[in-house]
Each structure stands twice: as structure tokens, then as C-alpha cells.
Design a protein around this motif. Sequence first.
Motif, PDB file in Angstrom:
ATOM      1  N   VAL A 129       0.874  -1.174   0.000  1.00  0.00           N
ATOM      2  CA  VAL A 129       0.000   0.000   0.000  1.00  0.00           C
ATOM      3  C   VAL A 129       0.904   1.214   0.000  1.00  0.00           C
ATOM      4  O   VAL A 129       1.721   1.393   0.903  1.00  0.00           O
ATOM      5  CB  VAL A 129      -0.912   0.024   1.248  1.00  0.00           C
ATOM      6  CG1 VAL A 129      -1.732   1.293   1.279  1.00  0.00           C
ATOM      7  CG2 VAL A 129      -1.800  -1.208   1.269  1.00  0.00           C
ATOM      8  N   VAL A 130       0.795   2.025  -1.030  1.00  0.00           N
ATOM      9  CA  VAL A 130       1.650   3.192  -1.155  1.00  0.00           C
ATOM     10  C   VAL A 130       0.811   4.440  -0.969  1.00  0.00           C
ATOM     11  O   VAL A 130      -0.166   4.655  -1.683  1.00  0.00           O
ATOM     12  CB  VAL A 130       2.345   3.214  -2.541  1.00  0.00           C
ATOM     13  CG1 VAL A 130       3.174   4.463  -2.700  1.00  0.00           C
ATOM     14  CG2 VAL A 130       3.183   1.968  -2.719  1.00  0.00           C
ATOM     15  N   ILE A 131       1.200   5.234   0.018  1.00  0.00           N
ATOM     16  CA  ILE A 131       0.517   6.500   0.275  1.00  0.00           C
ATOM     17  C   ILE A 131       1.569   7.595   0.288  1.00  0.00           C
ATOM     18  O   ILE A 131       2.279   7.767   1.277  1.00  0.00           O
ATOM     19  CB  ILE A 131      -0.246   6.461   1.627  1.00  0.00           C
ATOM     20  CG1 ILE A 131      -1.237   5.319   1.637  1.00  0.00           C
ATOM     21  CG2 ILE A 131      -0.934   7.788   1.886  1.00  0.00           C
ATOM     22  CD1 ILE A 131      -1.902   5.096   2.974  1.00  0.00           C
ATOM     23  N   TRP A 132       1.701   8.271  -0.818  1.00  0.00           N
ATOM     24  CA  TRP A 132       2.625   9.397  -0.891  1.00  0.00           C
ATOM     25  C   TRP A 132       1.780  10.643  -0.868  1.00  0.00           C
ATOM     26  O   TRP A 132       0.939  10.857  -1.738  1.00  0.00           O
ATOM     27  CB  TRP A 132       3.472   9.313  -2.152  1.00  0.00           C
ATOM     28  CG  TRP A 132       4.372   8.122  -2.156  1.00  0.00           C
ATOM     29  CD1 TRP A 132       4.880   7.485  -1.068  1.00  0.00           C
ATOM     30  CD2 TRP A 132       4.859   7.422  -3.290  1.00  0.00           C
ATOM     31  NE1 TRP A 132       5.663   6.431  -1.457  1.00  0.00           N
ATOM     32  CE2 TRP A 132       5.674   6.376  -2.815  1.00  0.00           C
ATOM     33  CE3 TRP A 132       4.720   7.586  -4.650  1.00  0.00           C
ATOM     34  CZ2 TRP A 132       6.322   5.494  -3.659  1.00  0.00           C
ATOM     35  CZ3 TRP A 132       5.364   6.710  -5.487  1.00  0.00           C
ATOM     36  CH2 TRP A 132       6.163   5.669  -4.991  1.00  0.00           C
ATOM     37  N   GLN A 133       2.031  11.483   0.130  1.00  0.00           N
ATOM     38  CA  GLN A 133       1.126  12.608   0.332  1.00  0.00           C
ATOM     39  C   GLN A 133       1.843  13.939   0.255  1.00  0.00           C
ATOM     40  O   GLN A 133       2.445  14.254  -0.755  1.00  0.00           O
ATOM     41  CB  GLN A 133       0.394  12.440   1.661  1.00  0.00           C
ATOM     42  CG  GLN A 133      -0.531  11.258   1.660  1.00  0.00           C
ATOM     43  CD  GLN A 133      -1.329  11.168   2.952  1.00  0.00           C
ATOM     44  OE1 GLN A 133      -1.400  12.086   3.737  1.00  0.00           O
ATOM     45  NE2 GLN A 133      -1.944  10.029   3.166  1.00  0.00           N
ATOM     46  N   VAL A 134       1.785  14.699   1.328  1.00  0.00           N
ATOM     47  CA  VAL A 134       2.161  16.105   1.315  1.00  0.00           C
ATOM     48  C   VAL A 134       3.646  16.316   1.028  1.00  0.00           C
ATOM     49  O   VAL A 134       3.999  17.134   0.183  1.00  0.00           O
ATOM     50  CB  VAL A 134       1.752  16.783   2.641  1.00  0.00           C
ATOM     51  CG1 VAL A 134       2.234  18.216   2.699  1.00  0.00           C
ATOM     52  CG2 VAL A 134       0.248  16.720   2.809  1.00  0.00           C
ATOM     53  N   ILE A 135       4.514  15.607   1.706  1.00  0.00           N
ATOM     54  CA  ILE A 135       5.951  15.825   1.502  1.00  0.00           C
ATOM     55  C   ILE A 135       6.334  15.451   0.075  1.00  0.00           C
ATOM     56  O   ILE A 135       7.120  16.151  -0.573  1.00  0.00           O
ATOM     57  CB  ILE A 135       6.777  15.041   2.544  1.00  0.00           C
ATOM     58  CG1 ILE A 135       6.468  15.589   3.941  1.00  0.00           C
ATOM     59  CG2 ILE A 135       8.257  15.119   2.253  1.00  0.00           C
ATOM     60  CD1 ILE A 135       7.094  14.813   5.058  1.00  0.00           C
ATOM     61  N   TRP A 136       5.754  14.381  -0.439  1.00  0.00           N
ATOM     62  CA  TRP A 136       5.988  13.961  -1.822  1.00  0.00           C
ATOM     63  C   TRP A 136       5.536  15.055  -2.793  1.00  0.00           C
ATOM     64  O   TRP A 136       6.262  15.420  -3.716  1.00  0.00           O
ATOM     65  CB  TRP A 136       5.216  12.664  -2.054  1.00  0.00           C
ATOM     66  CG  TRP A 136       5.334  12.042  -3.390  1.00  0.00           C
ATOM     67  CD1 TRP A 136       6.330  11.231  -3.833  1.00  0.00           C
ATOM     68  CD2 TRP A 136       4.403  12.144  -4.471  1.00  0.00           C
ATOM     69  NE1 TRP A 136       6.076  10.818  -5.109  1.00  0.00           N
ATOM     70  CE2 TRP A 136       4.900  11.373  -5.529  1.00  0.00           C
ATOM     71  CE3 TRP A 136       3.200  12.818  -4.642  1.00  0.00           C
ATOM     72  CZ2 TRP A 136       4.237  11.265  -6.736  1.00  0.00           C
ATOM     73  CZ3 TRP A 136       2.550  12.710  -5.844  1.00  0.00           C
ATOM     74  CH2 TRP A 136       3.062  11.942  -6.874  1.00  0.00           C
ATOM     75  N   ALA A 137       4.334  15.590  -2.562  1.00  0.00           N
ATOM     76  CA  ALA A 137       3.801  16.645  -3.437  1.00  0.00           C
ATOM     77  C   ALA A 137       4.638  17.912  -3.342  1.00  0.00           C
ATOM     78  O   ALA A 137       4.922  18.558  -4.371  1.00  0.00           O
ATOM     79  CB  ALA A 137       2.345  16.934  -3.074  1.00  0.00           C
ATOM     80  N   LEU A 138       5.035  18.293  -2.142  1.00  0.00           N
ATOM     81  CA  LEU A 138       5.884  19.477  -1.991  1.00  0.00           C
ATOM     82  C   LEU A 138       7.216  19.278  -2.704  1.00  0.00           C
ATOM     83  O   LEU A 138       7.741  20.210  -3.322  1.00  0.00           O
ATOM     84  CB  LEU A 138       6.117  19.785  -0.509  1.00  0.00           C
ATOM     85  CG  LEU A 138       4.926  20.338   0.261  1.00  0.00           C
ATOM     86  CD1 LEU A 138       5.255  20.424   1.744  1.00  0.00           C
ATOM     87  CD2 LEU A 138       4.499  21.678  -0.275  1.00  0.00           C
TER      88      LEU A 138
END
Length: 189
Positions: A129-138
Motif C-alpha cells: 500500500v503506497v501512500i505518498w502525500q504532502v511531503i511527496w507533493a511538496l
Amino acid sequence: DGVTSMTSGTVAAVPSSPRRIQSLDVLRGAVMVVMAIDHIRDFLHVTAQHYSPEDLAHTSVPIFLTRWITHFCAPVFMLLAGTGAGIAVQRGRSLSDISRFLWTRGVWLVIVEMTLVQTGASFNLSYAVVIWQVIWALGWCMVALSVLIYLPLSALLAVRRRSSAVRSSSASASAYFSEPISILVRFNR
């Protein structure tokens, strides 16, 4: 503009560091405090893992507000990154230096999200399960900014005018701010 010091009988000018803009540091610190409150809430609030803080059937006004206010944190961090790049240009740093810094910082943020944050959030190295969120987007936004800083200001303003026209034709910006207010009114009924 430098500080003079005596070293081994010679006089050498030591350049002073550029003055920091205190209001930007205060804003950055305030956003970090808000994010810390949101992250601490996840661990200290008894039912934080059982329901979403935006779930109106289970939440309270303070819990809802601590979650709602964090929606401004990532955009403010991105605003500060762009502001910092603009200030660096004004202070005489070359575009290539700024671009290299933004690209490197952005790639590191993506790597940190994909490794440390992902592993720390799931305690699983399988990446099932891969959850790339805020730090990835920034991180990717900083990589994009490393390229966009080469565009002339008129081109950036044209893109902004175009996106503003599209946004205003589809929904008003006031709807973003009025929705949380209407939710809070529902709490008090």
C-alpha cells in the motif's frame, strides 16, 4: 558591509550573512506549530484512529478546526519556497544556483517521503500500500519550481491569469471558506 576581524596580524573582511526576514520565519514557525498540533492530535485523542476529524457525526468543533486549519499548511510551505526563491534572486544568487537548490531539495523530499515517511507510517517495507502525500507533493512542486524560475515573469502571470479565469468560471474562492463556516453552524444546532 562586512565585519572586520584581526587574524594573525592581518585585517580580513568577513561578509555578514544576509538579514533574515523575521515575518517569514514567524509564519514558517506558526505553520510548523499547527502541523505539530494536528500530528499530536492523532496520537493523543482517544478516538483519532477510529474516525476522521472531519466526520461531523463524531467530531467536536476544536478537533474539526485543528484538522481544517492544517489544509493551509502545505500551500503556505509552497508559498514560502517560492518567496524564498524570489528573495534569493533579489539578493543576487544566480538562477542556476537557485534551480539546483530547489531541484535537490525537491528530490530529497520525494526520497524521504518514499522511504522514511512511508516506512514510518506503515512499518512495512513491502510497499503493498503506497501512500505518498504532502511531503511527496511538496518535493515535486519544488522540482517544478526549479524549472519555472527560468520563465519570464510575463509568462508566469499569463498562466496565473488563465488559471484564475478557469477557477472563477467553475467555482468561487469564497466557497472554500464558506463551507467550513456552514459546517460549524451545523455543529451548534
